[in-house]
Enzyme design. Structure first.
Site, PDB file in Angstrom:
ATOM      1  N   LYS A  30       0.465   3.975  -2.581  1.00 48.34           N
ATOM      2  CA  LYS A  30      -0.583   4.224  -3.578  1.00 48.34           C
ATOM      3  C   LYS A  30      -0.313   5.463  -4.418  1.00 48.34           C
ATOM      4  O   LYS A  30      -0.934   5.645  -5.465  1.00 48.34           O
ATOM      5  CB  LYS A  30      -1.936   4.338  -2.889  1.00 48.34           C
ATOM      6  CG  LYS A  30      -2.370   3.088  -2.149  1.00 48.34           C
ATOM      7  CD  LYS A  30      -2.507   1.877  -3.067  1.00 48.34           C
ATOM      8  CE  LYS A  30      -3.083   0.682  -2.327  1.00 48.34           C
ATOM      9  NZ  LYS A  30      -3.236  -0.504  -3.195  1.00 48.34           N
ATOM     10  N   SER A  36      -0.784  -2.135   8.183  1.00 49.77           N
ATOM     11  CA  SER A  36      -0.496  -3.103   7.119  1.00 49.77           C
ATOM     12  C   SER A  36       1.002  -3.347   6.980  1.00 49.77           C
ATOM     13  O   SER A  36       1.433  -4.454   6.656  1.00 49.77           O
ATOM     14  CB  SER A  36      -1.095  -2.645   5.789  1.00 49.77           C
ATOM     15  OG  SER A  36      -0.580  -1.388   5.399  1.00 49.77           O
TER      16      SER A  36
END
Length: 298
Positions: free
Chosen positions: A35, A263
């Site tokens: 991110k 994840s």
């Protein structure tokens, strides 16, 4: 500036049973996740257009990593940061946000729609800059212009000795906002015609597969909506149960020395499953973030 060190992360091979999944080590970004790329791109764009100035307040809804990225950059660049987050995210993530000086606003467990609504309301009524990761086309553009080209250069340099059948046949990525798979995936398809885009979502919240949103433990993906994902461009949707993702994340640490998050475990599991299901040998995936922000969950 820290954002000058975002990107150019390694691409490492993870091999098993004659199959290879190439993992992009996004946990090596300054803020510890993929991110960082999108957050840097959005703030650079806003600054270049004069939309924000030092001392302004930014606001974002997040499951954690995007918030950490924006909080890091806000601290560096002199902005105030408001984060809206569902309360069931890991304590490590919450503490990291606070350590960067961000103000944390919590909503109900799993309520990403509620978090987005609170963010939008505060941005509109108080004049905060809305980073808007879930609907911002710059999210896709960041990965199309940066992540995708990096992967393409790296995979070419590492697979020069392979024939056409040795090139990667799939790009596998968990979808939170969908920016990574839509941006990097679209770029890779230009260079590898026929490459499959494989979206990964939690088995307990299989929204893209036609199911209902639900609570799960794969933080960062399966946020209850398709957001930026164009399902017409997705070849396959793979679901992974939280406990399976955790086990794979632990295996990556124990077997390969890759201390990554849940994840990333889901991505790697789905990539190997796709290769086995489709009788292929190479796939690319994202190792999204560092594992230490999940110790209380693992």
């Amino acid at each position: 500036m820290l954002s000058g060190y975002v990107g150019n992360t390694p691409l490492v091979p993870i091999t098993m049973g004659g199959l290879t999944v190439w993992g992009k080590c996004e946990f090596m970004n300054p803020g510890g996740s993929v991110k960082d790329r999108m957050a840097t791109y959005i703030l650079n764009d806003a600054e270049s257009k004069g939309l924000i100035k030092k001392g302004d307040t930014l606001i974002e809804a997040t499951s954690g990593n995007t918030g950490i990225a924006f909080a890091m950059l806000a601290a560096q660049r002199g902005y105030k940061m408001k984060i809206v987050m569902p309360s069931n995210m890991s304590e490590e993530r919450k503490q990291m946000l606070k350590y960067y000086g961000a103000h944390l606003i919590e909503v109900d467990e799993g309520d990403f729609d509620g978090a987005i609504a609170v963010r939008d309301d505060l941005a509109e009524n108080l004049g905060y800059f809305n980073c808007n990761q879930f609907h911002n086309p710059l999210n896709i553009e960041a990965h199309y212009k940066n992540t995708g080209p990096e992967i393409e250069r790296q995979i070419r340099s590492q697979l020069d000795n392979y024939d056409h059948n040795g090139w990667p046949q799939a790009f596998v990525a968990g979808t939170g906002t969908g920016g990574t798979i839509m941006g990097a995936g679209r770029y890779l398809q230009k260079h590898y015609p026929g490459m499959n885009l494989v979206a990964v979502e939690p088995e307990e919240s299989a929204v893209m597969s036609g199911g209902e949103p639900g609570l799960h433990g794969i933080q960062g993906i399966g946020d209850g909506s398709k957001f930026l994902v164009d399902l017409n461009k997705i070849s396959t949707i793979k679901t992974v149960h939280t406990e399976c993702a955790k086990k794979v994340a632990k295996h990556l640490a124990n077997r390969y020395g890759l201390f990554v998050g849940i994840s990333a475990g889901a991505n790697v599991y789905a990539a190997f499953e796709w290769l086995r299901d489709n009788d292929n040998t190479h796939a690319i995936t994202i190792l999204c973030d560092r594992g230490e922000r999940y110790l209380s969950c693992l």
